[in-house]
Motif scaffolding. Structure first.
Motif, PDB file in Angstrom:
ATOM      1  N   PHE A  46     -46.144 -41.017 -42.791  1.00 26.47           N
ATOM      2  CA  PHE A  46     -46.566 -39.633 -42.493  1.00 26.47           C
ATOM      3  C   PHE A  46     -45.453 -38.611 -42.722  1.00 26.47           C
ATOM      4  O   PHE A  46     -45.569 -37.470 -42.281  1.00 26.47           O
ATOM      5  CB  PHE A  46     -46.994 -39.520 -41.013  1.00 26.47           C
ATOM      6  CG  PHE A  46     -48.204 -40.336 -40.660  1.00 26.47           C
ATOM      7  CD1 PHE A  46     -49.482 -39.876 -40.973  1.00 26.47           C
ATOM      8  CD2 PHE A  46     -48.075 -41.557 -40.013  1.00 26.47           C
ATOM      9  CE1 PHE A  46     -50.606 -40.625 -40.653  1.00 26.47           C
ATOM     10  CE2 PHE A  46     -49.196 -42.316 -39.682  1.00 26.47           C
ATOM     11  CZ  PHE A  46     -50.460 -41.850 -40.009  1.00 26.47           C
ATOM     12  N   GLY A  47     -44.355 -39.044 -43.364  1.00 24.74           N
ATOM     13  CA  GLY A  47     -43.130 -38.243 -43.253  1.00 24.74           C
ATOM     14  C   GLY A  47     -42.813 -37.290 -44.375  1.00 24.74           C
ATOM     15  O   GLY A  47     -41.720 -36.714 -44.379  1.00 24.74           O
ATOM     16  N   ASP A  48     -43.731 -37.076 -45.336  1.00 19.75           N
ATOM     17  CA  ASP A  48     -43.356 -36.278 -46.504  1.00 19.75           C
ATOM     18  C   ASP A  48     -42.794 -34.911 -46.143  1.00 19.75           C
ATOM     19  O   ASP A  48     -41.898 -34.414 -46.806  1.00 19.75           O
ATOM     20  CB  ASP A  48     -44.559 -36.095 -47.433  1.00 19.75           C
ATOM     21  CG  ASP A  48     -44.835 -37.390 -48.188  1.00 19.75           C
ATOM     22  OD1 ASP A  48     -43.966 -38.281 -48.135  1.00 19.75           O
ATOM     23  OD2 ASP A  48     -45.921 -37.518 -48.781  1.00 19.75           O
ATOM     24  N   ASN A  49     -43.337 -34.292 -45.102  1.00 26.84           N
ATOM     25  CA  ASN A  49     -42.894 -32.926 -44.788  1.00 26.84           C
ATOM     26  C   ASN A  49     -42.053 -32.829 -43.513  1.00 26.84           C
ATOM     27  O   ASN A  49     -41.959 -31.760 -42.916  1.00 26.84           O
ATOM     28  CB  ASN A  49     -44.103 -32.003 -44.689  1.00 26.84           C
ATOM     29  CG  ASN A  49     -44.791 -31.882 -46.042  1.00 26.84           C
ATOM     30  OD1 ASN A  49     -44.127 -31.905 -47.072  1.00 26.84           O
ATOM     31  ND2 ASN A  49     -46.102 -31.806 -46.044  1.00 26.84           N
ATOM     32  N   ILE A  50     -41.464 -33.961 -43.129  1.00 25.77           N
ATOM     33  CA  ILE A  50     -40.546 -33.892 -41.976  1.00 25.77           C
ATOM     34  C   ILE A  50     -39.145 -33.642 -42.540  1.00 25.77           C
ATOM     35  O   ILE A  50     -38.592 -34.472 -43.251  1.00 25.77           O
ATOM     36  CB  ILE A  50     -40.586 -35.189 -41.141  1.00 25.77           C
ATOM     37  CG1 ILE A  50     -42.031 -35.483 -40.702  1.00 25.77           C
ATOM     38  CG2 ILE A  50     -39.653 -35.078 -39.937  1.00 25.77           C
ATOM     39  CD1 ILE A  50     -42.189 -36.784 -39.936  1.00 25.77           C
ATOM     40  N   ASP A  51     -38.592 -32.473 -42.222  1.00 22.04           N
ATOM     41  CA  ASP A  51     -37.343 -32.060 -42.864  1.00 22.04           C
ATOM     42  C   ASP A  51     -36.123 -32.761 -42.285  1.00 22.04           C
ATOM     43  O   ASP A  51     -35.143 -32.976 -42.988  1.00 22.04           O
ATOM     44  CB  ASP A  51     -37.176 -30.541 -42.737  1.00 22.04           C
ATOM     45  CG  ASP A  51     -38.281 -29.815 -43.488  1.00 22.04           C
ATOM     46  OD1 ASP A  51     -38.280 -29.875 -44.725  1.00 22.04           O
ATOM     47  OD2 ASP A  51     -39.173 -29.222 -42.841  1.00 22.04           O
ATOM     48  N   LYS A  52     -36.161 -33.062 -40.975  1.00 22.39           N
ATOM     49  CA  LYS A  52     -35.010 -33.731 -40.367  1.00 22.39           C
ATOM     50  C   LYS A  52     -35.480 -34.670 -39.262  1.00 22.39           C
ATOM     51  O   LYS A  52     -36.458 -34.371 -38.550  1.00 22.39           O
ATOM     52  CB  LYS A  52     -34.076 -32.711 -39.704  1.00 22.39           C
ATOM     53  CG  LYS A  52     -32.944 -32.257 -40.551  1.00 22.39           C
ATOM     54  CD  LYS A  52     -32.016 -31.333 -39.769  1.00 22.39           C
ATOM     55  CE  LYS A  52     -31.274 -30.426 -40.722  1.00 22.39           C
ATOM     56  NZ  LYS A  52     -30.490 -29.413 -40.034  1.00 22.39           N
ATOM     57  N   PHE A  53     -34.737 -35.749 -39.115  1.00 25.25           N
ATOM     58  CA  PHE A  53     -34.943 -36.693 -38.017  1.00 25.25           C
ATOM     59  C   PHE A  53     -33.633 -36.730 -37.218  1.00 25.25           C
ATOM     60  O   PHE A  53     -32.553 -36.597 -37.800  1.00 25.25           O
ATOM     61  CB  PHE A  53     -35.206 -38.102 -38.557  1.00 25.25           C
ATOM     62  CG  PHE A  53     -36.481 -38.262 -39.353  1.00 25.25           C
ATOM     63  CD1 PHE A  53     -36.614 -37.682 -40.614  1.00 25.25           C
ATOM     64  CD2 PHE A  53     -37.531 -39.006 -38.857  1.00 25.25           C
ATOM     65  CE1 PHE A  53     -37.784 -37.848 -41.361  1.00 25.25           C
ATOM     66  CE2 PHE A  53     -38.709 -39.179 -39.586  1.00 25.25           C
ATOM     67  CZ  PHE A  53     -38.836 -38.591 -40.840  1.00 25.25           C
ATOM     68  N   PHE A  54     -33.727 -36.929 -35.919  1.00 23.83           N
ATOM     69  CA  PHE A  54     -32.524 -37.007 -35.079  1.00 23.83           C
ATOM     70  C   PHE A  54     -32.509 -38.365 -34.381  1.00 23.83           C
ATOM     71  O   PHE A  54     -33.556 -38.833 -33.925  1.00 23.83           O
ATOM     72  CB  PHE A  54     -32.537 -35.894 -34.010  1.00 23.83           C
ATOM     73  CG  PHE A  54     -32.343 -34.524 -34.609  1.00 23.83           C
ATOM     74  CD1 PHE A  54     -33.348 -33.930 -35.361  1.00 23.83           C
ATOM     75  CD2 PHE A  54     -31.162 -33.829 -34.422  1.00 23.83           C
ATOM     76  CE1 PHE A  54     -33.172 -32.672 -35.930  1.00 23.83           C
ATOM     77  CE2 PHE A  54     -30.974 -32.573 -34.987  1.00 23.83           C
ATOM     78  CZ  PHE A  54     -31.984 -31.993 -35.739  1.00 23.83           C
ATOM     79  N   THR A  55     -31.348 -38.977 -34.267  1.00 20.15           N
ATOM     80  CA  THR A  55     -31.297 -40.224 -33.487  1.00 20.15           C
ATOM     81  C   THR A  55     -31.364 -39.875 -32.005  1.00 20.15           C
ATOM     82  O   THR A  55     -30.918 -38.791 -31.608  1.00 20.15           O
ATOM     83  CB  THR A  55     -29.969 -40.996 -33.698  1.00 20.15           C
ATOM     84  OG1 THR A  55     -28.900 -40.234 -33.091  1.00 20.15           O
ATOM     85  CG2 THR A  55     -29.669 -41.254 -35.153  1.00 20.15           C
TER      86      THR A  55
END
Ligand code: FMN
Length: 308
Positions: free
Chosen positions: A24-33
Motif C-alpha cells: 500500500f506504500g506507493d504514496n507514503i513519503d516517509k517512514f519512521f522507526t
C-alpha cells in the motif's frame, strides 16, 4: 502534501513497514522507526540494528527516531546512523509513557526547558545527520508551546512534527487543532501535523485551518486501522478484502520467520486486528472472537470469516 507513517513501538517495525511499502506504500513519503534508545556502552542494540539495516528497509525512505536527553548519547547514535547511510534522524519529544517521561525523556523533556535548549545547542553543533523533532505541545498546558516554539525556532530543523496534545493527555480526547493553527504560522521550520487523521474529511478540515502553511501529515492509528488510507488520500482506491488478506499473510509469514513459536506472531496479529477491527463494523462478533483466540489456526479462520 506529503504523507508519513507515524512510528508506533511494537507495531511499525521493519516487518510491518516493508509489507506496507510493498502492498500500500506507493504514496507514503516517509517512514519512521519506533524510538531507538541511548545505551551506555554501544550506540545500538542488535534489535535496533535489525530495525535500521538497509537490507531490512529496501525502497523505504526511513528516518530513524531517537529517544534521548543526553546529547553525547544522541550524537553517538547520530554518528552510527550516518555510517549506515542515513542523512535524517528524528528526536522524540512526544512519548507520554510513564517509564519514559518520568525520566525526563520524550514528553518529559518538554518540562525541562533550559536542559532542552542546552541539549539542542549541543546536538545541532555536532550533528552528522539532519535532525527533525516530533513533539507534543507541552507537559501540563498548551500555553507552554509559546516558549517551546521560541526554542525550536533557534535551530535549523529538517521539520517540526507536532502532535497537538500535552504529555498528560496521552492519546485521549481531541487534539488541540485550534492551538496548532495558531502556532503553525510562527514556526520558522517546515511543520508536519500528527494526530487523529482517519479520513479525507479530517485532512480537508486540517487544510482549512492551516492554509498553505502545512508541509506534511503523519498518520499512525488511522493507517494501522486502514492501510490504504494514504492511498485514498492521494487519489487511490480503498483496500479490497483480497488485498488485505494477502497483506496480512505476508506480515504473519514474515513474523513467523523471525520469531520462535507462534505465540509472539499471534500477539502481533491480534494487535493489528485491535486497530483494523474498526473497518469491519458488520463483523464485530468475528473480530471479538479473533481477538480472544489462542492459536494462529483459529486466527486465520476468523480472519477468513471477516474478509470473505
Ligand atoms: C502503540 C503506540 C506506540 C507508539 N510508539 C511511538 C514511538 O515509538 N515514537 C513516537 O514518536 N510516537 C509513538 N507513538 C505515537 C504515534 O507516533 C502518534 O504520534 C500517535 O499515535 C498519534 O497519531 P495518530 O492519531 O495518527 O495515531 C505511539 C503510539 C501508539 C498508540
Amino acid at each position: 502534501m506529503k504523507y508519513y507513517l507515524a512510528p508506533m513501538e511494537g507495531i511499525t517495525g521493519y516487518i510491518y513497514r516493508s509489507a506496507l511499502k510493498d502492498h500500500f506504500g506507493d504514496n507514503i513519503d516517509k517512514f519512521f522507526t519506533p524510538f531507538l534508545v541511548v545505551h551506555e556502552k554501544r550506540a545500538l542494540s542488535n534489535k535496533e540494528i535489525n530495525e535500521i539495516l538497509p537490507e531490512n528497509n529496501k525502497g523505504i525512505n526511513l528516518v530513524p527516531q531517537i529517544l534521548a536527553d543526553d546529547a553525547d548519547g544522541f550524537l553517538r547514535i547520530d554518528n552510527s546512523l550516518y555510517e549506515y547511510g542515513y542523512r535524517e534522524i528524528n528526536l522524540n519529544l512526544g512519548c507520554p509513557s510513564k517509564t519514559v517521561a518520568s525520566k525526563g525523556r520524550g514528553s518529559g523533556f518538554l518540562g525541562r526547558l533550559s536542559d532542552l535548549e542546552y541539549f539542542l545547542d549541543k546536538i545541532f553543533n555536532n550533528n552528522m545527520c539532519n535532525i527533525s523533532i516530533k513533539t507534543r505541545m507541552g507537559e501540563k498546558s498548551v500555553d507552554e508551546f509559546e516558549e517551546l516554539m521560541r526554542i525550536f525556532n533557534k535551530f535549523p530543523l529538517k521539520e517540526l512534527i507536532i502532535h497537538p496534545r500535552i504529555r498528560y493527555e496521552y492519546y485521549k480526547g481531541n487534539p488541540h487543532r485550534d492551538v496548532f493553527y495558531r502556532y503553525i504560522v510562527k514556526s520558522l521550520n517546515p511543520v508536519c501535523y500528527n494526530g487523529d487523521v482517519r479520513s479525507k474529511r479530517d485532512v480537508e478540515e486540517l487544510l482549512k485551518g492551516c492554509g498553505n502553511n502545512l508541509f506534511a501529515i503523519m498518520i499512525g492509528r488511522g493507517m494501522i486501522s486502514d492501510p490504504s488510507l494514504i492511498r485514498q488520500l492521494t487519489g487511490g482506491e480503498a483496500f479490497t478484502k483480497e488485498e488485505l488478506s494477502v497483506f496480512l499473510k505476508r506480515i504473519s509469514d514474515d513474523y513467523s520467520s523471525v520469531f520462535s513459536g507462534e505465540a509472539p506472531v499471534l500477539q502481533k496479529m491480534k494487535e493489528l486486528w485491535s486497530y483494523m477491527g474498526s473497518c469491519f463494523a458488520d463483523k464485530e462478533p468475528e473480530v471479538k472472537k479473533l481477538l480472544k483466540c489462542r492459536s494462529l489456526k483459529e486466527l486465520k479462520l476468523y480472519q477468513m470469516q471477516i474478509l470473505q
